[in-house]
Design an enzyme around this catalytic site. Structure first.
Site, PDB file in Angstrom:
ATOM      1  N   TYR A   1      67.732   9.331 -27.500  1.00 47.01           N
ATOM      2  CA  TYR A   1      68.606   8.308 -28.048  1.00 47.01           C
ATOM      3  C   TYR A   1      67.806   7.384 -28.971  1.00 47.01           C
ATOM      4  O   TYR A   1      66.593   7.506 -29.093  1.00 47.01           O
ATOM      5  CB  TYR A   1      69.298   7.530 -26.922  1.00 47.01           C
ATOM      6  CG  TYR A   1      70.371   8.350 -26.253  1.00 47.01           C
ATOM      7  CD1 TYR A   1      71.671   8.368 -26.759  1.00 47.01           C
ATOM      8  CD2 TYR A   1      70.090   9.131 -25.138  1.00 47.01           C
ATOM      9  CE1 TYR A   1      72.655   9.141 -26.165  1.00 47.01           C
ATOM     10  CE2 TYR A   1      71.072   9.907 -24.534  1.00 47.01           C
ATOM     11  CZ  TYR A   1      72.351   9.907 -25.056  1.00 47.01           C
ATOM     12  OH  TYR A   1      73.326  10.671 -24.476  1.00 47.01           O
TER      13      TYR A   1
ATOM     14  N   ARG B   1      64.941   2.859 -19.042  1.00 49.29           N
ATOM     15  CA  ARG B   1      64.821   4.289 -18.751  1.00 49.29           C
ATOM     16  C   ARG B   1      64.000   4.981 -19.826  1.00 49.29           C
ATOM     17  O   ARG B   1      64.262   4.813 -21.020  1.00 49.29           O
ATOM     18  CB  ARG B   1      66.214   4.903 -18.688  1.00 49.29           C
ATOM     19  CG  ARG B   1      66.224   6.387 -18.426  1.00 49.29           C
ATOM     20  CD  ARG B   1      67.662   6.875 -18.342  1.00 49.29           C
ATOM     21  NE  ARG B   1      67.721   8.313 -18.243  1.00 49.29           N
ATOM     22  CZ  ARG B   1      68.605   8.970 -17.522  1.00 49.29           C
ATOM     23  NH1 ARG B   1      69.512   8.307 -16.838  1.00 49.29           N
ATOM     24  NH2 ARG B   1      68.598  10.274 -17.497  1.00 49.29           N
TER      25      ARG B   1
ATOM     26  N   HIS C   1      68.848   2.288 -22.093  1.00 47.65           N
ATOM     27  CA  HIS C   1      68.618   3.732 -22.176  1.00 47.65           C
ATOM     28  C   HIS C   1      67.675   4.025 -23.336  1.00 47.65           C
ATOM     29  O   HIS C   1      68.084   4.129 -24.477  1.00 47.65           O
ATOM     30  CB  HIS C   1      69.942   4.459 -22.359  1.00 47.65           C
ATOM     31  CG  HIS C   1      69.885   5.919 -22.052  1.00 47.65           C
ATOM     32  ND1 HIS C   1      68.777   6.700 -22.259  1.00 47.65           N
ATOM     33  CD2 HIS C   1      70.815   6.733 -21.532  1.00 47.65           C
ATOM     34  CE1 HIS C   1      69.029   7.941 -21.896  1.00 47.65           C
ATOM     35  NE2 HIS C   1      70.272   7.983 -21.444  1.00 47.65           N
ATOM     36  N   GLY C   2      66.397   4.146 -23.018  1.00 43.13           N
ATOM     37  CA  GLY C   2      65.379   4.451 -24.021  1.00 43.13           C
ATOM     38  C   GLY C   2      64.826   5.849 -23.831  1.00 43.13           C
ATOM     39  O   GLY C   2      63.642   6.074 -24.053  1.00 43.13           O
ATOM     40  N   ALA C   3      65.681   6.782 -23.414  1.00 45.41           N
ATOM     41  CA  ALA C   3      65.232   8.138 -23.073  1.00 45.41           C
ATOM     42  C   ALA C   3      66.084   9.192 -23.782  1.00 45.41           C
ATOM     43  O   ALA C   3      67.024   8.864 -24.506  1.00 45.41           O
ATOM     44  CB  ALA C   3      65.325   8.335 -21.563  1.00 45.41           C
TER      45      ALA C   3
END
Length: 170
Positions: A47, A94, A42-44
């Site tokens: 975060y 992401r 989760h790179g969206a």
């Protein structure tokens, strides 16, 4: 139950950043042990990995800040660590290039995310999960500024033909 004070966020020291990579690696190992089929990083949405990548939030002056290459360093290190656990065919990433929630911004999202996805493409990553606001609380991104067309086909001038949506398995 007694309320505990919420700690004030602080900038990670440079020597603490490798521990973040280790934590992502451990999470990938835990998911594999638990029987997952794969993982998505989760790179969206503001975060941690998104905060490092974007110029609006990353004000670091060490090897994890400043230049685009430095800002992408931690997300790429995490990606490589997770791929070492799973293999690229079981890992996705992401991103949300135009998300402005939580005060997220970037001076040039097309340049930032084009560079970043080109680098991701060298890792053997299985897929890229791209989310973009088209209205509502997140605002409106004009069609020509979007990274994906309405059919969810990734723009070939930004991403290589390797990226498929939805991911295809052989």
């Amino acid at each position: 139950m007694e309320k505990k004070p919420i700690p004030v966020p602080r900038v990670l020291n440079t020597d603490e950043v490798p521990d973040i990579v280790k934590q992502f690696r451990q999470a990938a190992e835990n998911a594999k042990t638990a029987g997952f089929d794969g993982v998505e990083i989760h790179g969206a949405n503001g975060y941690l990995l998104d905060q490092f990548l974007r110029s609006g939030s990353n004000k670091r002056t060490d090897k994890y800040g400043g230049s685009l290459e430095n800002r992408a360093r931690l997300p790429l290190e995490v990606t490589k660590a997770v791929i070492e656990v799973w293999g690229g065919d079981r890992v996705g990433y992401r991103i949300s290039p135009h998300n402005t929630e939580h005060s997220m911004s970037d001076a040039n999202p097309r340049e930032t995310f084009s560079y970043f996805t080109r680098e991701l493409n060298t890792t053997g990553l299985s897929y890229l999960h791209l989310i973009e606001p088209i209205g509502g609380r997140s605002g409106f991104v004009p069609p020509k500024a979007r990274f994906a067309d309405p059919a969810q086909n990734i723009r070939k001038d930004v991403y290589t033909e390797r990226w498929l949506w939805p991911p295809q398995r052989e």
